[in-house]
Design a protein around this motif. Sequence first.
Motif, PDB file in Angstrom:
ATOM      1  N   VAL A  70      57.070 -37.569  56.243  1.00 45.83           N
ATOM      2  CA  VAL A  70      57.662 -37.330  55.286  1.00 45.83           C
ATOM      3  C   VAL A  70      57.680 -35.260  56.126  1.00 45.83           C
ATOM      4  CG1 VAL A  70      58.437 -38.711  52.929  1.00 45.83           C
ATOM      5  CG2 VAL A  70      56.597 -36.269  53.221  1.00 45.83           C
ATOM      6  N   PRO A  71      59.026 -34.728  55.814  1.00 48.96           N
ATOM      7  CA  PRO A  71      58.603 -33.255  55.213  1.00 48.96           C
ATOM      8  C   PRO A  71      58.161 -32.317  54.477  1.00 48.96           C
ATOM      9  CG  PRO A  71      60.938 -34.102  54.955  1.00 48.96           C
ATOM     10  CD  PRO A  71      60.546 -35.829  55.518  1.00 48.96           C
ATOM     11  N   GLY A 104      65.812 -38.985  69.881  1.00 48.80           N
ATOM     12  CA  GLY A 104      66.601 -38.681  69.745  1.00 48.80           C
ATOM     13  C   GLY A 104      67.371 -39.133  68.727  1.00 48.80           C
ATOM     14  N   GLN A 105      67.070 -40.587  68.106  1.00 51.58           N
ATOM     15  CA  GLN A 105      67.466 -41.579  67.801  1.00 51.58           C
ATOM     16  C   GLN A 105      67.749 -40.593  66.325  1.00 51.58           C
ATOM     17  OE1 GLN A 105      69.025 -45.017  67.225  1.00 51.58           O
ATOM     18  NE2 GLN A 105      68.004 -45.608  69.764  1.00 51.58           N
ATOM     19  N   TYR A 106      66.462 -40.584  65.771  1.00 58.61           N
ATOM     20  CA  TYR A 106      66.916 -39.715  64.015  1.00 58.61           C
ATOM     21  C   TYR A 106      67.917 -38.747  64.546  1.00 58.61           C
ATOM     22  CZ  TYR A 106      64.817 -36.554  60.847  1.00 58.61           C
ATOM     23  OH  TYR A 106      64.009 -34.823  60.005  1.00 58.61           O
ATOM     24  N   GLU A 107      67.246 -37.694  65.293  1.00 57.69           N
ATOM     25  CA  GLU A 107      68.184 -36.286  65.487  1.00 57.69           C
ATOM     26  C   GLU A 107      69.557 -36.801  65.688  1.00 57.69           C
ATOM     27  OE1 GLU A 107      66.652 -34.868  69.138  1.00 57.69           O
ATOM     28  OE2 GLU A 107      64.768 -35.101  67.961  1.00 57.69           O
ATOM     29  N   GLY A 108      69.932 -37.129  66.495  1.00 54.95           N
ATOM     30  CA  GLY A 108      71.320 -38.046  66.243  1.00 54.95           C
ATOM     31  C   GLY A 108      71.571 -38.106  64.785  1.00 54.95           C
ATOM     32  N   ALA A 109      70.793 -39.533  63.982  1.00 50.42           N
ATOM     33  CA  ALA A 109      71.353 -39.622  62.840  1.00 50.42           C
ATOM     34  C   ALA A 109      71.182 -38.335  61.899  1.00 50.42           C
ATOM     35  CB  ALA A 109      69.659 -40.251  61.908  1.00 50.42           C
ATOM     36  N   LEU A 167      73.372 -37.626  58.278  1.00 46.01           N
ATOM     37  CA  LEU A 167      72.671 -38.714  57.607  1.00 46.01           C
ATOM     38  C   LEU A 167      71.519 -37.467  56.477  1.00 46.01           C
ATOM     39  CD1 LEU A 167      74.542 -40.407  58.846  1.00 46.01           C
ATOM     40  CD2 LEU A 167      72.410 -41.813  58.707  1.00 46.01           C
ATOM     41  N   SER A 168      70.911 -37.967  55.212  1.00 49.05           N
ATOM     42  CA  SER A 168      69.906 -37.280  55.124  1.00 49.05           C
ATOM     43  C   SER A 168      68.547 -37.433  55.993  1.00 49.05           C
ATOM     44  CB  SER A 168      69.592 -37.637  54.052  1.00 49.05           C
ATOM     45  OG  SER A 168      69.498 -38.534  53.596  1.00 49.05           O
ATOM     46  N   TRP A 169      67.641 -37.440  55.500  1.00 47.56           N
ATOM     47  CA  TRP A 169      65.916 -37.357  55.977  1.00 47.56           C
ATOM     48  C   TRP A 169      65.705 -39.198  55.315  1.00 47.56           C
ATOM     49  CZ3 TRP A 169      60.955 -39.830  54.500  1.00 47.56           C
ATOM     50  CH2 TRP A 169      60.475 -39.808  55.288  1.00 47.56           C
ATOM     51  N   TRP A 170      66.014 -39.458  54.606  1.00 51.25           N
ATOM     52  CA  TRP A 170      66.091 -40.911  53.860  1.00 51.25           C
ATOM     53  C   TRP A 170      66.677 -41.753  54.836  1.00 51.25           C
ATOM     54  CZ3 TRP A 170      62.375 -43.919  52.565  1.00 51.25           C
ATOM     55  CH2 TRP A 170      62.208 -45.044  51.868  1.00 51.25           C
ATOM     56  N   ALA A 183      68.638 -41.539  57.140  1.00 50.17           N
ATOM     57  CA  ALA A 183      67.902 -41.773  58.757  1.00 50.17           C
ATOM     58  C   ALA A 183      66.904 -42.779  58.819  1.00 50.17           C
ATOM     59  CB  ALA A 183      67.813 -39.804  59.318  1.00 50.17           C
ATOM     60  N   MET A 184      65.902 -42.479  57.893  1.00 54.82           N
ATOM     61  CA  MET A 184      64.520 -43.664  58.050  1.00 54.82           C
ATOM     62  C   MET A 184      64.752 -44.597  57.601  1.00 54.82           C
ATOM     63  SD  MET A 184      61.556 -42.735  59.121  1.00 54.82           S
ATOM     64  CE  MET A 184      61.509 -40.653  59.928  1.00 54.82           C
ATOM     65  N   ARG A 185      65.517 -44.988  56.738  1.00 57.93           N
ATOM     66  CA  ARG A 185      66.147 -45.957  55.882  1.00 57.93           C
ATOM     67  C   ARG A 185      67.206 -46.768  56.981  1.00 57.93           C
ATOM     68  NH1 ARG A 185      67.463 -50.205  54.752  1.00 57.93           N
ATOM     69  NH2 ARG A 185      67.680 -51.718  52.963  1.00 57.93           N
ATOM     70  N   TYR A 186      68.124 -46.843  57.480  1.00 55.92           N
ATOM     71  CA  TYR A 186      69.315 -47.028  58.121  1.00 55.92           C
ATOM     72  C   TYR A 186      69.027 -47.088  60.037  1.00 55.92           C
ATOM     73  CZ  TYR A 186      71.336 -47.557  53.795  1.00 55.92           C
ATOM     74  OH  TYR A 186      71.717 -47.806  53.079  1.00 55.92           O
ATOM     75  N   VAL A 187      68.118 -46.116  60.759  1.00 57.58           N
ATOM     76  CA  VAL A 187      68.357 -46.405  61.635  1.00 57.58           C
ATOM     77  C   VAL A 187      66.544 -46.053  62.186  1.00 57.58           C
ATOM     78  CG1 VAL A 187      68.873 -44.125  63.956  1.00 57.58           C
ATOM     79  CG2 VAL A 187      69.936 -44.295  61.618  1.00 57.58           C
ATOM     80  N   VAL A 188      65.162 -45.366  61.493  1.00 64.16           N
ATOM     81  CA  VAL A 188      64.222 -44.880  62.313  1.00 64.16           C
ATOM     82  C   VAL A 188      63.395 -46.564  61.924  1.00 64.16           C
ATOM     83  CG1 VAL A 188      62.113 -44.096  62.310  1.00 64.16           C
ATOM     84  CG2 VAL A 188      64.381 -42.979  62.851  1.00 64.16           C
ATOM     85  N   LEU A 189      63.433 -46.868  60.776  1.00 65.48           N
ATOM     86  CA  LEU A 189      62.590 -48.322  59.982  1.00 65.48           C
ATOM     87  C   LEU A 189      62.973 -49.233  60.960  1.00 65.48           C
ATOM     88  CD1 LEU A 189      61.679 -47.623  56.216  1.00 65.48           C
ATOM     89  CD2 LEU A 189      60.153 -47.315  58.431  1.00 65.48           C
ATOM     90  N   PRO A 190      64.411 -49.633  60.965  1.00 63.44           N
ATOM     91  CA  PRO A 190      65.100 -51.491  61.542  1.00 63.44           C
ATOM     92  C   PRO A 190      64.343 -50.827  63.100  1.00 63.44           C
ATOM     93  CG  PRO A 190      66.563 -50.121  60.330  1.00 63.44           C
ATOM     94  CD  PRO A 190      65.283 -49.105  60.507  1.00 63.44           C
ATOM     95  N   GLN A 191      64.775 -50.384  63.675  1.00 66.19           N
ATOM     96  CA  GLN A 191      63.712 -50.539  65.257  1.00 66.19           C
ATOM     97  C   GLN A 191      62.369 -50.279  64.970  1.00 66.19           C
ATOM     98  OE1 GLN A 191      65.757 -47.981  68.246  1.00 66.19           O
ATOM     99  NE2 GLN A 191      66.945 -47.250  66.261  1.00 66.19           N
ATOM    100  N   ALA A 192      61.268 -49.570  64.314  1.00 70.84           N
ATOM    101  CA  ALA A 192      59.956 -49.408  64.361  1.00 70.84           C
ATOM    102  C   ALA A 192      60.022 -50.602  63.425  1.00 70.84           C
ATOM    103  CB  ALA A 192      59.672 -48.778  63.376  1.00 70.84           C
ATOM    104  N   ILE A 193      60.198 -51.503  62.822  1.00 73.61           N
ATOM    105  CA  ILE A 193      59.365 -52.612  62.325  1.00 73.61           C
ATOM    106  C   ILE A 193      59.648 -53.942  63.527  1.00 73.61           C
ATOM    107  CG2 ILE A 193      59.997 -54.635  60.688  1.00 73.61           C
ATOM    108  CD1 ILE A 193      60.158 -52.218  58.515  1.00 73.61           C
TER     109      ILE A 193
END
Lengths: 212, 218, 280
Positions: free
Chosen positions: A43-44, A113-118, A123-126, A128-138
């Motif tokens: 988290v920031p 780049g995915q996160y920055e794009g989002a 999108l808010s930080w949360w 971006a995490m919830r819909y873009v980063v976490l699904p791929q990370a998992i």
Amino acid sequence: MWTLFTSHASEFFTGFGWTILSSVIALIGSTILGLGFALLQIVPNRFANIVGKIYIEVVRNIPLLVITMFFYVVVAKVLNLNGFVSGTIGLTLYTSAFIAETIRAGINSVDSGQYEGARSNGLSWWQAMRYVVLPQAIRLVIPPLGNQFVNLIKNSSVLAFVAGLDLMYQANMISQLTFDTFGPYIIVAIFYLILTLPLSYYMRYLENKTDR
Amino acid sequence: MQDFLQAYSWINMRFLLTGLWVTIEVSVISIIFSFIIGSILGVIRYMKVKYLSAIVGFIIDMIRNLPLLLIIFFTYFALPRIGVHFNVTVSTIVAMTIFESAMLAEIVRSGIKAVPKGQLEGALSNGLNFYQALWHILLPQAYKKMIPPIVSQFVSLIKDTSLATIIMLPEVTFRAQTIYAQKPMEIIPMFLMLAILYFILNFTISQIGSYIDRRMVS
Amino acid sequence: MQIKKVAGLTLGFLAAGLFVSGVATSPVQAETAAKNQTYDRIKKTHTMNWGVKGDTKLMGLTNIRTGKLEGFDIDMAKAITKRIDPKAKPELTQITSGTRVPMLLNGNIDAIIATMTITPERKKVVDFSEPYFNAGQALMVMKKSDVKSIKDLNHKGARILGVQGSNSIENVKKFAPKAKVVALPDYATALTALESGQGDALTTDNSILYGMAVDNHNVKVVGGNFTTEPYGVAVDKADPKLTKAINKAIDEMKADGSYDKLAKKWFNDVPGMNWKEVTE
């Protein structure tokens, strides 16, 4: 060996049941905690990052036995925790540090780049995490996470130190009753393999699939 | 507070540190053996030698999926029945080596596998035979990438030596238990000291590991 | 498809594992050791390996200051060794109630002198010397507890702490069948567990309990003995000569007064204990 098994079947199955119960509780608990501490690290917020880092480094570098014994003989003075509960708490905390590390590594390996794009799409930080980063990370962390779960099941044998009624404890008790130091351990070894082998092989299969 | 500080008397600390030395000794010897054996087994498994790789793979899979505690019991109580006698220290080293070799073999195997296929093909087409390619091209690259998992495996090994308290190895956890059983007032200071000692030892090793890792990568 | 493959692999490995372990056990049971190997080896190498306790005050306890083991059992072990072979040196290996018999049968130790009660079940697997100490099982509780005897614990919800491999936990099933037994690996952990409230009482032999109570003023021994526990030295069945030699040594010690001297040294100043009673 077969007669040993049939004459102590109820003990073996009791142990099997407690081992499974402890593993399942610790698996759920440590996944939730691990995800929490992984997020805390990214988290920031500098303070949250440091808290997350300290927790993970401390817990990862201390033996599971020491953590478990601490709950069994020290914390139990204040809270009423029996061996099974102490062992399961120890197992949960210990594993959560490894899961946190695994998830954090997964999040880091998602293309930034995915996160920055989002974020630039509003999108808010949360979000971006919830819909873009976490699904791929998992998807990336499932195989290493599965290996952590195999470790968790194996580590549940620490319950034997605190009369946690698990497989290893039952093996010790039967071995001391029958003076047989071989049979009971072979039998519980098979019980452990029934739990761990399928999980291991399935994880290897997933790993091979993602490699291709 | 006074009680707390008294727990760290020289007598107690000497007793504990002697145990820490046992922990270190057992760990270092086991690390060396399991690194060598694990590497060999990992390579065998990677190479897919007929029968041999299958057998090695079978044994590795069995060991990897069993609790270390069970393997410690096996080496201490079952092996002597077929005529192999070890004292507590050697038993622990043997058990740790068996378990950690299997864990490392798996790391080594997947490490070599992760080296791009072109590397091996390139080496072979340049006239190297398979073993030369393995030794000069594949392994160096694989090990470079494997440093983090190997180091964390070694940290696990050090922590896991505490399980040998069950067969009365006089290492640091066992000694802390001995102290607080005789002096119940010292139980919290003993746990604190245990945590500090393990943390310093393992954190240092992790840091050295990631330092080497950074040096190697750059 | 893949699930089937995983299941198949697992089953295959389990079957192979069972087969291997079956093969591995069969020769073990058939193995018969040569007679009196241990006795002859002691005479030849001049070392005798004893399995002793390290966590029971008075009987066998690790001294934190020196790192050495000390207690009645330890002194007995040293004295018996000297009488079997004057040139021999005793080697002490710390064991627990759970590990001592396998270690003896495996040949890791030559004899056990570790608060070990002579029982019919144990006599089936090891040989015992004549009794060298008379203990009795008792209870230890926290000072503030109102438990007075084992009968007070014969109800559902009562938890009695013990040590794995001790016959005390077997006796609990007879005297307080409704109570739950919590068996821990060693006395150090068991005592700490009692203090942490992991059980209502700790049960084992009075000799061990009195030792614990010497330095620890939070606990008390209650209810008197509800069993008799004669201690013996345990030896592998394949070594009758060693058992005989140990018996001879104990007899000599009793005859020349050195046995009484040791008993007095360790038990004379212990509150609640009568050294003459335990050595009768």
